[in-house]
Design an enzyme around this catalytic site. Structure first.
Site, PDB file in Angstrom:
ATOM      1  N   PHE A 153     -14.462   9.481  -6.044  1.00  0.00           N
ATOM      2  CA  PHE A 153     -14.812   8.071  -6.210  1.00  0.00           C
ATOM      3  C   PHE A 153     -15.895   7.698  -5.206  1.00  0.00           C
ATOM      4  O   PHE A 153     -15.734   7.896  -4.008  1.00  0.00           O
ATOM      5  CB  PHE A 153     -13.578   7.191  -6.053  1.00  0.00           C
ATOM      6  CG  PHE A 153     -12.544   7.447  -7.120  1.00  0.00           C
ATOM      7  CD1 PHE A 153     -12.613   6.781  -8.328  1.00  0.00           C
ATOM      8  CD2 PHE A 153     -11.523   8.372  -6.922  1.00  0.00           C
ATOM      9  CE1 PHE A 153     -11.682   7.025  -9.324  1.00  0.00           C
ATOM     10  CE2 PHE A 153     -10.584   8.623  -7.908  1.00  0.00           C
ATOM     11  CZ  PHE A 153     -10.670   7.948  -9.113  1.00  0.00           C
ATOM     12  N   PHE A 171       8.005  15.983   1.714  1.00  0.00           N
ATOM     13  CA  PHE A 171       6.836  16.802   2.061  1.00  0.00           C
ATOM     14  C   PHE A 171       6.768  17.083   3.563  1.00  0.00           C
ATOM     15  O   PHE A 171       6.907  18.226   4.011  1.00  0.00           O
ATOM     16  CB  PHE A 171       5.573  16.113   1.544  1.00  0.00           C
ATOM     17  CG  PHE A 171       4.289  16.546   2.177  1.00  0.00           C
ATOM     18  CD1 PHE A 171       3.988  17.897   2.326  1.00  0.00           C
ATOM     19  CD2 PHE A 171       3.372  15.600   2.632  1.00  0.00           C
ATOM     20  CE1 PHE A 171       2.791  18.300   2.915  1.00  0.00           C
ATOM     21  CE2 PHE A 171       2.179  15.993   3.215  1.00  0.00           C
ATOM     22  CZ  PHE A 171       1.891  17.334   3.359  1.00  0.00           C
ATOM     23  N   ARG A 208     -14.040   2.843  -5.466  1.00  0.00           N
ATOM     24  CA  ARG A 208     -12.924   1.927  -5.660  1.00  0.00           C
ATOM     25  C   ARG A 208     -13.008   0.760  -4.684  1.00  0.00           C
ATOM     26  O   ARG A 208     -13.307   0.957  -3.499  1.00  0.00           O
ATOM     27  CB  ARG A 208     -11.594   2.667  -5.488  1.00  0.00           C
ATOM     28  CG  ARG A 208     -11.351   3.717  -6.557  1.00  0.00           C
ATOM     29  CD  ARG A 208     -10.066   4.480  -6.344  1.00  0.00           C
ATOM     30  NE  ARG A 208     -10.118   5.284  -5.126  1.00  0.00           N
ATOM     31  CZ  ARG A 208      -9.284   6.294  -4.878  1.00  0.00           C
ATOM     32  NH1 ARG A 208      -8.348   6.609  -5.758  1.00  0.00           N
ATOM     33  NH2 ARG A 208      -9.376   6.979  -3.761  1.00  0.00           N
ATOM     34  N   ARG A 217     -12.795  11.324   6.151  1.00  0.00           N
ATOM     35  CA  ARG A 217     -11.385  11.149   6.458  1.00  0.00           C
ATOM     36  C   ARG A 217     -10.954  12.205   7.471  1.00  0.00           C
ATOM     37  O   ARG A 217     -11.543  13.268   7.596  1.00  0.00           O
ATOM     38  CB  ARG A 217     -10.523  11.288   5.193  1.00  0.00           C
ATOM     39  CG  ARG A 217     -10.719  10.199   4.145  1.00  0.00           C
ATOM     40  CD  ARG A 217     -10.214   8.861   4.640  1.00  0.00           C
ATOM     41  NE  ARG A 217     -10.351   7.817   3.621  1.00  0.00           N
ATOM     42  CZ  ARG A 217     -11.415   7.049   3.468  1.00  0.00           C
ATOM     43  NH1 ARG A 217     -12.470   7.223   4.247  1.00  0.00           N
ATOM     44  NH2 ARG A 217     -11.433   6.113   2.529  1.00  0.00           N
ATOM     45  N   TYR A 245       2.241  -1.772   2.784  1.00  0.00           N
ATOM     46  CA  TYR A 245       2.701  -0.513   3.361  1.00  0.00           C
ATOM     47  C   TYR A 245       2.319  -0.422   4.836  1.00  0.00           C
ATOM     48  O   TYR A 245       3.138  -0.042   5.684  1.00  0.00           O
ATOM     49  CB  TYR A 245       2.112   0.674   2.593  1.00  0.00           C
ATOM     50  CG  TYR A 245       2.318   1.989   3.295  1.00  0.00           C
ATOM     51  CD1 TYR A 245       3.561   2.610   3.310  1.00  0.00           C
ATOM     52  CD2 TYR A 245       1.266   2.620   3.969  1.00  0.00           C
ATOM     53  CE1 TYR A 245       3.762   3.812   3.969  1.00  0.00           C
ATOM     54  CE2 TYR A 245       1.451   3.828   4.627  1.00  0.00           C
ATOM     55  CZ  TYR A 245       2.699   4.412   4.622  1.00  0.00           C
ATOM     56  OH  TYR A 245       2.892   5.596   5.295  1.00  0.00           O
ATOM     57  N   ASP A 274      18.903  12.309   3.099  1.00  0.00           N
ATOM     58  CA  ASP A 274      17.840  12.067   2.124  1.00  0.00           C
ATOM     59  C   ASP A 274      18.466  11.590   0.818  1.00  0.00           C
ATOM     60  O   ASP A 274      19.491  12.117   0.394  1.00  0.00           O
ATOM     61  CB  ASP A 274      17.054  13.365   1.883  1.00  0.00           C
ATOM     62  CG  ASP A 274      15.670  13.130   1.297  1.00  0.00           C
ATOM     63  OD1 ASP A 274      15.587  12.473   0.248  1.00  0.00           O
ATOM     64  OD2 ASP A 274      14.688  13.622   1.886  1.00  0.00           O
ATOM     65  N   ALA A 289      10.909   7.079   4.022  1.00  0.00           N
ATOM     66  CA  ALA A 289      10.050   5.914   3.835  1.00  0.00           C
ATOM     67  C   ALA A 289       9.613   5.782   2.387  1.00  0.00           C
ATOM     68  O   ALA A 289       9.647   6.751   1.615  1.00  0.00           O
ATOM     69  CB  ALA A 289       8.810   6.016   4.727  1.00  0.00           C
ATOM     70  N   GLY A 307     -12.247  -1.769  -2.011  1.00  0.00           N
ATOM     71  CA  GLY A 307     -11.353  -1.766  -0.855  1.00  0.00           C
ATOM     72  C   GLY A 307     -11.255  -0.446  -0.125  1.00  0.00           C
ATOM     73  O   GLY A 307     -10.650  -0.377   0.950  1.00  0.00           O
ATOM     74  N   THR A 318      12.301  11.101  -3.836  1.00  0.00           N
ATOM     75  CA  THR A 318      11.011  11.790  -3.915  1.00  0.00           C
ATOM     76  C   THR A 318      11.094  13.194  -3.326  1.00  0.00           C
ATOM     77  O   THR A 318      10.287  14.054  -3.668  1.00  0.00           O
ATOM     78  CB  THR A 318       9.910  11.008  -3.173  1.00  0.00           C
ATOM     79  OG1 THR A 318      10.308  10.803  -1.811  1.00  0.00           O
ATOM     80  CG2 THR A 318       9.667   9.650  -3.839  1.00  0.00           C
TER      81      THR A 318
END
Length: 303
Positions: free
Chosen positions: A201, A11, A265, A208, A141, A31, A75, A267, A35
């Site tokens: 949620f 992406f 959710r 953000r 992560y 690569d 990653a 956390g 993904t």
């Protein structure tokens, strides 16, 4: 100038490659296509398949490509996967980066740009989060993106290679997958195009920092072209609520439904955004896309 881009079919990586090609660089991608997709690859770039966890494949790539600099984006990016399988997460993100650093040392690479993450900070102690904020990741992560930063700095001191470490906010844009650890923008876009319910949620007031992928690609180019070694946030220095995001996307995607609210959710961080004073000072970089401009451009790219 020849630039190696690990994860260049993914992406963010594919947009970085687009920016490199547009600016006249020779881009060579490494690569494993786990993904990423060759459909994302700019026709003006080269591709050698392989895995950063495989030192033999990586060494062969460096010998063949003979790059002048490296942009390391490959990653494992799924937070939940990191919690279920921390060994795999560390193998790709920590050992994979060490392997890349070893190859940089062996092949005399002078400059490295590394894709880090806001996940290194964990729950915010204050907003906007700047580079002096404590690093206390909430996931494996987050740790696996933070630990390579220390290795990069030490390799730099040992070899003289300069570096730029960019800690990304929530990146969104074309080619982002809705599956797995897809961001909320990609998930909303996918569901809106299919006429499916969009789930929020909690009450949607959580905020953000959403930064458009083309702005992140530009930050990578400027970081590549700098001669300074530094660590800096790459975000908008602001935030919007998930509710605001939904209604902006509803407008641009012509989506007729209302959001479906689900229990919050455990956390989830309520508020988070990154200060970007440092990257503005060092690279003279600032986001070129507002959230509306980014969503509009993304919608147009979707067709």
């Amino acid at each position: 100038m020849k630039i190696a881009v690990t994860g260049g079919c993914g992406f963010i990586g594919s947009h970085v490659v687009d920016a490199l090609v547009d600016r006249g660089y020779e881009a060579i991608v490494f690569d494993n296509l786990s993904t990423g997709s060759t459909n994302n690859l700019n026709p003006g770039a080269g591709l050698l398949t392989g895995d950063v966890a495989d030192r033999t494949e990586l060494d062969s790539f460096f010998k063949t490509a003979r790059p002048d600099a490296v942009i390391h984006l490959a990653a494992q990016i799924d937070v939940m996967e990191s919690m279920k399988n921390p060994t795999f997460d560390a193998m790709i993100n920590i050992m994979g980066t060490i392997n890349v650093l070893d190859m940089c040392k062996k092949h005399g690479i002078g400059r490295m740009v590394y894709a880090s993450s806001a996940a290194v900070y964990g729950n915010p102690v204050y907003l906007g989060i700047d580079e002096r904020h404590p690093c206390n990741p909430e996931s494996f992560y987050g740790y696996s993106k933070l630990v390579p930063e220390y290795y990069i700095r030490k390799y730099s001191s040992l070899t003289g290679m300069t570096y730029a470490i960019l800690r990304y906010a929530n990146v969104y844009g074309p080619r982002q997958k809705a599956e797995g650890e897809g961001g909320v923008v990609a998930i909303f876009a996918d569901r809106m195009k299919k006429g499916q319910d969009c789930h929020i949620f909690g009450d949607g007031t959580q905020t953000r920092d959403f930064v458009y992928v083309k702005d992140i690609a530009n930050a990578n180019i400027l970081a590549l072209e700098s001669t300074k070694s530094f660590t800096a946030n790459a975000g908008t220095s602001g935030a919007i609520t998930v509710n605001e995001l939904f209604f902006i996307m509803k407008e641009y995607y012509g989506y007729p439904l209302s959001p479906v609210y689900k229990p919050a959710r455990t956390g989830d961080v309520q508020h988070s955004w990154l200060g970007n004073d440092k990257i503005r000072e060092i690279l003279k970089w600032a986001p070129g896309y507002s959230i509306r401009e980014g969503i509009a451009d993304m919608r147009e790219s979707d067709g």
